[in-house]
Scaffold this motif. Structure first.
Motif, PDB file in Angstrom:
ATOM      1  N   VAL A   8       0.860  -1.178   0.000  1.00  0.00           N
ATOM      2  CA  VAL A   8       0.000   0.000   0.000  1.00  0.00           C
ATOM      3  C   VAL A   8       0.897   1.230   0.000  1.00  0.00           C
ATOM      4  N   LEU A  10       0.904   5.073   0.721  1.00  0.00           N
ATOM      5  CA  LEU A  10       0.074   6.026   1.455  1.00  0.00           C
ATOM      6  C   LEU A  10       0.513   7.471   1.267  1.00  0.00           C
ATOM      7  N   ARG A  13      -0.145   9.992  -3.832  1.00  0.00           N
ATOM      8  CA  ARG A  13      -1.403   9.392  -4.272  1.00  0.00           C
ATOM      9  C   ARG A  13      -1.505   7.955  -3.761  1.00  0.00           C
ATOM     10  N   PHE A  14      -2.682   7.591  -3.227  1.00  0.00           N
ATOM     11  CA  PHE A  14      -2.906   6.241  -2.707  1.00  0.00           C
ATOM     12  C   PHE A  14      -2.668   5.218  -3.810  1.00  0.00           C
ATOM     13  N   LEU A  16      -2.659   0.729  -4.261  1.00  0.00           N
ATOM     14  CA  LEU A  16      -2.638  -0.652  -3.807  1.00  0.00           C
ATOM     15  C   LEU A  16      -1.965  -1.429  -4.919  1.00  0.00           C
ATOM     16  N   VAL A  25      -9.002   0.804  -6.853  1.00  0.00           N
ATOM     17  CA  VAL A  25      -9.669   0.769  -5.554  1.00  0.00           C
ATOM     18  C   VAL A  25     -10.569   1.990  -5.435  1.00  0.00           C
ATOM     19  N   ALA A  27     -12.690   5.053  -3.757  1.00  0.00           N
ATOM     20  CA  ALA A  27     -12.247   5.996  -2.721  1.00  0.00           C
ATOM     21  C   ALA A  27     -12.582   5.543  -1.298  1.00  0.00           C
ATOM     22  N   THR A  29     -13.041   2.588  -0.179  1.00  0.00           N
ATOM     23  CA  THR A  29     -12.233   1.422   0.134  1.00  0.00           C
ATOM     24  C   THR A  29     -10.784   1.828   0.381  1.00  0.00           C
ATOM     25  N   GLU A  30     -10.303   2.838  -0.346  1.00  0.00           N
ATOM     26  CA  GLU A  30      -8.955   3.365  -0.095  1.00  0.00           C
ATOM     27  C   GLU A  30      -8.820   3.803   1.361  1.00  0.00           C
ATOM     28  N   ARG A  31      -9.832   4.501   1.844  1.00  0.00           N
ATOM     29  CA  ARG A  31      -9.798   5.001   3.222  1.00  0.00           C
ATOM     30  C   ARG A  31      -9.712   3.865   4.223  1.00  0.00           C
ATOM     31  N   ALA A  34      -6.191   2.273   3.967  1.00  0.00           N
ATOM     32  CA  ALA A  34      -5.180   3.155   4.550  1.00  0.00           C
ATOM     33  C   ALA A  34      -5.224   3.088   6.075  1.00  0.00           C
TER      34      ALA A  34
END
Length: 84
Positions: A8, A10, A13-14, A16, A25, A27, A29-31, A34
């Protein structure tokens, strides 16, 4: 895909990543990912929901969490252990 090939990103930009490949992913689900990555240990559903969706009712926050978990990419599912 093996669980140990996931990473991941972090900062910036996010991202995976499954090895060199970026996984799409949503948004919400990104949260969740993270938070779990930073936390590094287990955390209850209600706590995650409350932390990520503090401005809605508990019922709505838990629904948002369920939705985010359902949208988790198939390749990433082994990395997230979900208990009732």
């Amino acid at each position: 895909m093996a669980f140990d090939t996931l990473s991941v990103r972090l900062l910036g930009r996010f991202g995976l990543l499954d090895g060199p490949a970026a996984l799409a992913v949503p948004a919400g689900t990104e949260r969740v990912l993270a938070l779990l990555a930073v936390r590094g240990s287990s955390i209850g559903r209600s706590r995650v929901a409350g932390m990520l969706w503090p401005d809605v009712s508990e019922r709505r926050a838990r629904a948002c969490l369920r939705s985010a978990l359902l949208r988790l990419p198939a390749a990433a599912r082994p990395a997230v252990r979900v208990a009732p």
